[in-house]
Design a protein around this motif. Structure first.
Motif, PDB file in Angstrom:
ATOM      1  N   ALA A  83      -7.733 -14.734   3.274  1.00  0.00           N
ATOM      2  CA  ALA A  83      -6.553 -14.004   3.775  1.00  0.00           C
ATOM      3  C   ALA A  83      -7.027 -12.720   4.453  1.00  0.00           C
ATOM      4  N   PRO A  84      -6.203 -12.145   5.327  1.00  0.00           N
ATOM      5  CA  PRO A  84      -6.574 -10.849   5.892  1.00  0.00           C
ATOM      6  C   PRO A  84      -6.639  -9.785   4.791  1.00  0.00           C
ATOM      7  N   GLY A  85      -7.571  -8.855   4.932  1.00  0.00           N
ATOM      8  CA  GLY A  85      -7.690  -7.782   3.954  1.00  0.00           C
ATOM      9  C   GLY A  85      -6.438  -6.930   3.854  1.00  0.00           C
ATOM     10  N   TYR A  86      -5.669  -6.878   4.943  1.00  0.00           N
ATOM     11  CA  TYR A  86      -4.435  -6.078   4.946  1.00  0.00           C
ATOM     12  C   TYR A  86      -3.473  -6.538   3.848  1.00  0.00           C
ATOM     13  N   SER A  87      -3.504  -7.847   3.552  1.00  0.00           N
ATOM     14  CA  SER A  87      -2.592  -8.362   2.523  1.00  0.00           C
ATOM     15  C   SER A  87      -2.947  -7.797   1.148  1.00  0.00           C
ATOM     16  N   VAL A  88      -4.230  -7.529   0.913  1.00  0.00           N
ATOM     17  CA  VAL A  88      -4.650  -6.932  -0.364  1.00  0.00           C
ATOM     18  C   VAL A  88      -4.155  -5.490  -0.455  1.00  0.00           C
TER      19      VAL A  88
END
Length: 200
Positions: A83-88
């Motif tokens: 997943a994109p790191g932004y989701s974390v």
């Protein structure tokens, strides 16, 4: 993948001094990056400061560790396998007290879109790796130290995400602790939990 063939910058030897106020025992930072070299580098410098370090290589692992304990600080690569790191970043920010966590993102490319997306997701800043690893970890220590002191709290009420991100960036760079309320229905909750000294 282009960074695997390049040599990693050497951080200067850390001075032999007691851990800083930022790194009181119990402070904990989660490093989320697929690259084991980046995780090892960040872990070593943070542990030297007396900080407990947890590591994850995927967004799924990161979310599980955040669920177990919300970290005081977070390093997240913008590109993860699952997943994109932004989701974390968004996941951490939506946790109770998630606004208090110092969050920095790392980008192997360092283009403007990565920076804009990082700020939009709720990160405090975005740095290029491996070139900016040292300023990134120094920034994290500064953010951790700031949360320890009696920092003025500012609540920004703004329903435009870009304006809210801009206000957060400017105020935090000036040393304020910032919370953002984007929906009127959650205003009372923000006021009660954050207890701001200034409302914008």
């Amino acid at each position: 993948e282009g960074s695997h063939g390049t040599s990693r910058p050497e951080l200067p030897p850390a001075p032999v001094t007691p851990p800083t106020e930022a790194a009181r025992p119990g402070r904990d930072v989660l490093v989320v990056d697929e690259d084991p070299d980046t995780r090892t580098l960040l872990s070593s410098v943070l542990q030297h400061e007396g900080i407990i370090v947890r590591e994850a290589s995927t967004a799924e692992e990161a979310r599980a560790l955040i669920d177990a304990r919300l970290p005081d600080g977070l390093f997240v690569d913008v590109r993860l396998r699952d997943a994109p790191g932004y989701s974390v970043v968004e996941y951490a920010r939506h946790k109770p007290d998630g606004e208090q966590t110092a969050i920095l993102m790392l980008s192997p490319v360092g283009d403007f879109l990565d920076l804009a997306e990082a700020i939009h997701a709720g990160a405090d800043a975005c740095y290029t790796k491996p070139a900016e690893i040292e300023p990134a970890y120094r920034k994290l220590l500064q953010l951790l130290e700031r949360t320890e002191s009696d920092v003025p709290r500012v609540l920004v009420v703004e329903d435009d995400d870009m304006h809210a991100a801009f206000a957060r960036t400017v105020l935090e760079s000036a040393g304020y602790l910032v919370d953002v309320c984007t929906a009127p229905r959650s205003f009372a909750e923000h006021m009660a939990t954050f207890q701001p000294e200034l409302l914008l």
